[in-house]
Scaffold this active site. Structure first.
Site, PDB file in Angstrom:
ATOM      1  N   SER A 163      10.026  -8.009 -74.306  1.00 54.62           N
ATOM      2  CA  SER A 163       9.193  -7.452 -73.238  1.00 54.62           C
ATOM      3  C   SER A 163       9.001  -8.419 -72.084  1.00 54.62           C
ATOM      4  O   SER A 163       8.598  -8.024 -70.990  1.00 54.62           O
ATOM      5  CB  SER A 163       7.816  -7.059 -73.799  1.00 54.62           C
ATOM      6  OG  SER A 163       7.157  -8.214 -74.310  1.00 54.62           O
ATOM      7  N   SER A 209       7.055 -14.047 -73.597  1.00 51.35           N
ATOM      8  CA  SER A 209       7.209 -15.504 -73.632  1.00 51.35           C
ATOM      9  C   SER A 209       7.426 -16.065 -72.237  1.00 51.35           C
ATOM     10  O   SER A 209       6.892 -17.128 -71.889  1.00 51.35           O
ATOM     11  CB  SER A 209       8.375 -15.895 -74.546  1.00 51.35           C
ATOM     12  OG  SER A 209       8.079 -15.613 -75.897  1.00 51.35           O
ATOM     13  N   THR A 261       6.097 -21.971 -83.865  1.00 50.64           N
ATOM     14  CA  THR A 261       5.636 -21.665 -85.222  1.00 50.64           C
ATOM     15  C   THR A 261       6.755 -21.126 -86.100  1.00 50.64           C
ATOM     16  O   THR A 261       6.523 -20.835 -87.276  1.00 50.64           O
ATOM     17  CB  THR A 261       4.503 -20.633 -85.177  1.00 50.64           C
ATOM     18  OG1 THR A 261       4.979 -19.447 -84.521  1.00 50.64           O
ATOM     19  CG2 THR A 261       3.295 -21.175 -84.441  1.00 50.64           C
ATOM     20  N   HIS A 269      14.885 -20.543 -75.108  1.00 53.85           N
ATOM     21  CA  HIS A 269      13.509 -20.930 -74.787  1.00 53.85           C
ATOM     22  C   HIS A 269      13.467 -22.368 -74.270  1.00 53.85           C
ATOM     23  O   HIS A 269      12.768 -22.673 -73.305  1.00 53.85           O
ATOM     24  CB  HIS A 269      12.623 -20.799 -76.031  1.00 53.85           C
ATOM     25  CG  HIS A 269      12.171 -19.395 -76.296  1.00 53.85           C
ATOM     26  ND1 HIS A 269      10.847 -19.036 -76.326  1.00 53.85           N
ATOM     27  CD2 HIS A 269      12.867 -18.256 -76.517  1.00 53.85           C
ATOM     28  CE1 HIS A 269      10.741 -17.728 -76.575  1.00 53.85           C
ATOM     29  NE2 HIS A 269      11.963 -17.244 -76.705  1.00 53.85           N
ATOM     30  N   ASP A 329       3.769 -20.165 -79.532  1.00 57.44           N
ATOM     31  CA  ASP A 329       4.733 -19.065 -79.574  1.00 57.44           C
ATOM     32  C   ASP A 329       5.395 -19.057 -80.959  1.00 57.44           C
ATOM     33  O   ASP A 329       6.278 -19.865 -81.219  1.00 57.44           O
ATOM     34  CB  ASP A 329       5.768 -19.265 -78.465  1.00 57.44           C
ATOM     35  CG  ASP A 329       6.572 -18.002 -78.163  1.00 57.44           C
ATOM     36  OD1 ASP A 329       6.399 -17.002 -78.891  1.00 57.44           O
ATOM     37  OD2 ASP A 329       7.370 -18.029 -77.215  1.00 57.44           O
TER      38      ASP A 329
END
Length: 398
Positions: free
Chosen positions: A231, A234, A252, A269, A299
């Site tokens: 979506s 992040s 995590t 990322h 995140d």
């Protein structure tokens, strides 16, 4: 010191000529922007742009009193005609100081991109920093906060991070976004993104008083960003902290050795994040929240919950009934309490899974239900909660 923004847009202006994009189509009225140029106390003109004299007249000013014209960056396209009576435009070498007959003192600030930034100090001591498009200060040492910073906030949010780290931006610094281009939709979305960075935008022709009190955007200290798969949640979370130094990215999900698809996600990322951010791979969130330190980007909570459910055996019906449910509730309550009491700035990401297809298995339904409860408990302790849909952030709280 009075500052009149004759233009606040990118060098090509906004809307860009002949550009069919949605942002340019929406850039109407006060959202239309000429190329950025600043008039300081009617005596100093920073950047010479087409129509500067007319823009000054529309703002109720004249260029007849200008004693110095300074350029900050290379200007593409045809040469700009110098209005009659203005001194020739030039640039000050990096590190050099210039004192104007008006009493203003100008220091040329070295940058990490082509161009020159200018620190302007008024006869009364107010301090203004102006940076050109696509640039940030290079190797700036610690200094006291400026009264106002005028910069390319949307294009180089890391410039704000550098200035905050060096002490150049403090709680009372008025940060004004200029060189605004079509990479961010104008209007409410632009204002929302700037506010998250502690900045604001004003229309062309606005006159500001440098050093005058102005309510700096109130930055939420705790934010939860929800959204479905892909979506943009992040990206939204990362964007909110790009203007702040020393961010700790809390992953995590671990490394998952042998999972190429997961490794590709992690790599994507990492490429997006500023090089100055530090990464910690842990699910011990309560301990991190209890410690003092720089901002945290967590995140994500869904992966934290997966780890928490693994620890209590929540996937097994017998273990769940024999104490797993109670143990998970205690761990969730511990996390919510840590969020409530933390002194750190926190932006957390979580999945919103309760609006999709009902999971086919009991364990899947259990995870869905517990994630909904976790999201609600975490959101209750946050000043701001966002829901991201198709890359668009909707404010649910704050």
């Amino acid at each position: 010191m009075e500052l009149t923004l004759l233009g606040t847009g990118a060098p090509a202006g906004l809307p860009r000529p002949d550009c069919p994009c949605a942002a340019c189509a929406l850039a109407l009225g006060s959202d239309a922007r000429a190329a950025t140029a600043l008039l300081v106390d009617g005596a100093l003109l920073l950047d010479l742009t087409p129509g500067a004299a007319l823009a000054a007249a529309r703002a109720g000013h004249s260029l007849t009193g200008v004693r110095q014209v300074l350029l900050t960056h290379p200007h593409d396209g045809p040469a700009v005609e110098l209005p009659a009576g203005l001194p020739a435009a030039g640039r000050v070498p990096d590190g050099r100081r210039l004192t104007l007959i008006s009493g203003h003192r100008v220091l040329a600030v070295p940058l990490d991109a082509p161009g020159t930034g200018y620190e302007v100090t008024s006869p009364d001591g107010e301090r203004l920093l102006y940076l050109p498009p696509g640039a940030a200060p290079a190797g700036q040492s610690a200094t006291r906060p400026y009264d106002m910073v005028v910069a390319d906030v949307t294009g180089r949010p890391d410039a704000l991070a550098r200035l905050r780290a060096a002490g150049g931006i403090g709680p009372a610094t008025d940060v004004i976004a200029v060189h605004i281009d079509h990479d961010v939709p104008p209007g409410r979305e632009l204002a929302r993104r700037l506010a998250a960075l502690g900045a604001r935008a004003v229309p062309d022709g606005t006159t500001l008083v440098v050093g005058e009190y102005h309510a700096v955007p109130d930055l939420p200290r705790r934010t939860l960003v929800l959204g479905g798969a892909r979506s943009g949640k992040s990206v939204e979370a990362e964007r909110r902290l790009q203007g702040f130094p020393g961010v700790v990215y809390v992953a995590t999900g671990g490394c998952r050795e042998g999972d190429r698809e997961w490794a590709a996600r992690v790599g994507l990322h990492r490429e997006r994040r500023p090089a100055t951010w530090r990464t910690e791979e842990t699910c011990e969130l309560a301990a991190l929240l209890d410690e003092p330190g720089p901002p945290l980007l967590i995140d994500c909570l869904a992966l934290w919950l997966t780890d928490a459910m693994d620890r209590v055996g929540a996937w097994d019906d017998e273990k769940w009934a024999a104490g797993g449910e109670r143990a998970l509730g205690e761990r969730t309550a511990e996390l919510a309490a840590a969020v409530r009491s933390t002194a750190r700035t926190v932006v957390a990401v979580s999945n919103e899974v309760g609006s999709g297809v009902v999971p086919a298995t009991a364990s899947g339904r259990r995870f869905r239900d517990e994630l909904g409860r976790l999201n609600a408990a975490f959101a209750a302790e946050c000043e701001q909660v966002l829901l991201v849909v198709a890359g668009q952030a909707l404010t649910l709280r704050g």
